[in-house]
Design a protein around this motif. Structure first.
Motif, short mmCIF file in Angstrom:
data_model
loop_
_atom_site.label_atom_id
_atom_site.label_comp_id
_atom_site.label_asym_id
_atom_site.label_seq_id
_atom_site.Cartn_x
_atom_site.Cartn_y
_atom_site.Cartn_z
N GLY A 65 0.73 -1.25 -0.09
CA GLY A 65 -0.08 -0.16 -0.07
C GLY A 65 0.47 1.17 -0.06
N ALA A 66 2.01 1.24 -0.34
CA ALA A 66 2.85 2.29 -0.75
C ALA A 66 2.40 3.58 -1.55
CB ALA A 66 4.14 1.89 -1.01
N LEU A 67 2.42 4.66 -1.24
CA LEU A 67 2.35 5.73 -1.96
C LEU A 67 3.33 6.06 -3.15
CD1 LEU A 67 1.16 8.32 0.60
CD2 LEU A 67 -0.15 7.02 -0.51
N ASP A 68 3.03 6.80 -4.10
CA ASP A 68 3.97 6.96 -5.22
C ASP A 68 5.12 7.47 -4.70
OD1 ASP A 68 1.83 6.22 -7.01
OD2 ASP A 68 1.85 8.10 -8.16
N CYS A 69 5.27 8.42 -3.86
CA CYS A 69 6.55 9.18 -3.39
C CYS A 69 7.41 7.94 -2.77
CB CYS A 69 6.23 10.20 -2.53
SG CYS A 69 5.44 9.79 -1.26
N THR A 70 6.74 7.13 -1.85
CA THR A 70 7.49 5.88 -1.33
C THR A 70 8.20 4.95 -2.20
OG1 THR A 70 5.93 6.32 0.84
CG2 THR A 70 7.19 4.16 0.63
N ILE A 71 7.40 4.58 -3.35
CA ILE A 71 7.79 3.59 -4.21
C ILE A 71 8.97 4.22 -4.85
CG2 ILE A 71 7.03 2.68 -6.55
CD1 ILE A 71 4.41 2.63 -5.46
N ARG A 72 8.91 5.53 -5.26
CA ARG A 72 10.00 6.47 -5.98
C ARG A 72 11.28 6.45 -4.96
NH1 ARG A 72 7.11 10.49 -6.74
NH2 ARG A 72 5.75 10.39 -8.64
N ALA A 73 11.09 6.56 -3.78
CA ALA A 73 12.23 6.48 -2.78
C ALA A 73 12.88 5.10 -2.72
CB ALA A 73 11.73 7.05 -1.56
N ARG A 74 12.15 4.10 -2.63
CA ARG A 74 12.72 2.86 -2.45
C ARG A 74 13.32 2.28 -3.43
NH1 ARG A 74 12.82 2.97 2.76
NH2 ARG A 74 11.00 2.64 3.95
N VAL A 75 12.80 2.57 -4.75
CA VAL A 75 13.53 2.27 -6.07
C VAL A 75 14.96 3.06 -6.27
CG1 VAL A 75 13.45 2.54 -8.72
CG2 VAL A 75 11.47 1.63 -7.27
N THR A 76 14.71 4.32 -6.00
CA THR A 76 15.88 4.97 -6.10
C THR A 76 17.14 4.64 -4.98
OG1 THR A 76 14.70 6.86 -6.82
CG2 THR A 76 17.09 7.38 -5.71
N ALA A 77 16.48 4.27 -3.44
CA ALA A 77 17.58 3.71 -2.62
C ALA A 77 18.02 2.56 -3.27
CB ALA A 77 16.71 3.62 -1.37
#
Length: 90
Positions: A65-77
């Motif tokens: 249930g991650a938000l878009d900003c969380t998805i972007r942050a995890r992929v970037t990390a």
């Protein structure tokens, strides 16, 4: 060249992203909201990786249930851990 890397957790509201070397880009997504948002989540993952100049990668993502900003942050990390490049510096 990328190496295996992971970012995120399996906590509610988060996403666990695992990257592995591959030819081409393949995204495997497990999510309880895949029917409604699966295409959007996969597109966001692909867009983020392409923006980091990563095109040959296998992605396994477990969404909780991650938000878009969380998805972007995890992929970037995960990408930073995988490539060793610091995307926050010039």
């Amino acid at each position: 060249m990328i190496k295996e890397a992971v970012a995120g957790t399996l906590e509610s509201g988060d996403i666990l992203v695992q990257l592995s070397p591959a030819e081409g880009m393949t995204i495997e997504l497990q999510s309880s909201v895949a029917a409604q948002f699966g295409r959007q989540i996969k597109e966001l993952i692909a867009e983020t990786l392409k923006g980091l100049d990563i095109n040959d990668v296998y992605v396994k993502a477990v969404d909780k249930g991650a938000l878009d900003c969380t998805i972007r942050a995890r992929v970037t990390a995960a990408a930073v851990r995988s490539t060793g490049k610091d995307v926050w510096k010039d």
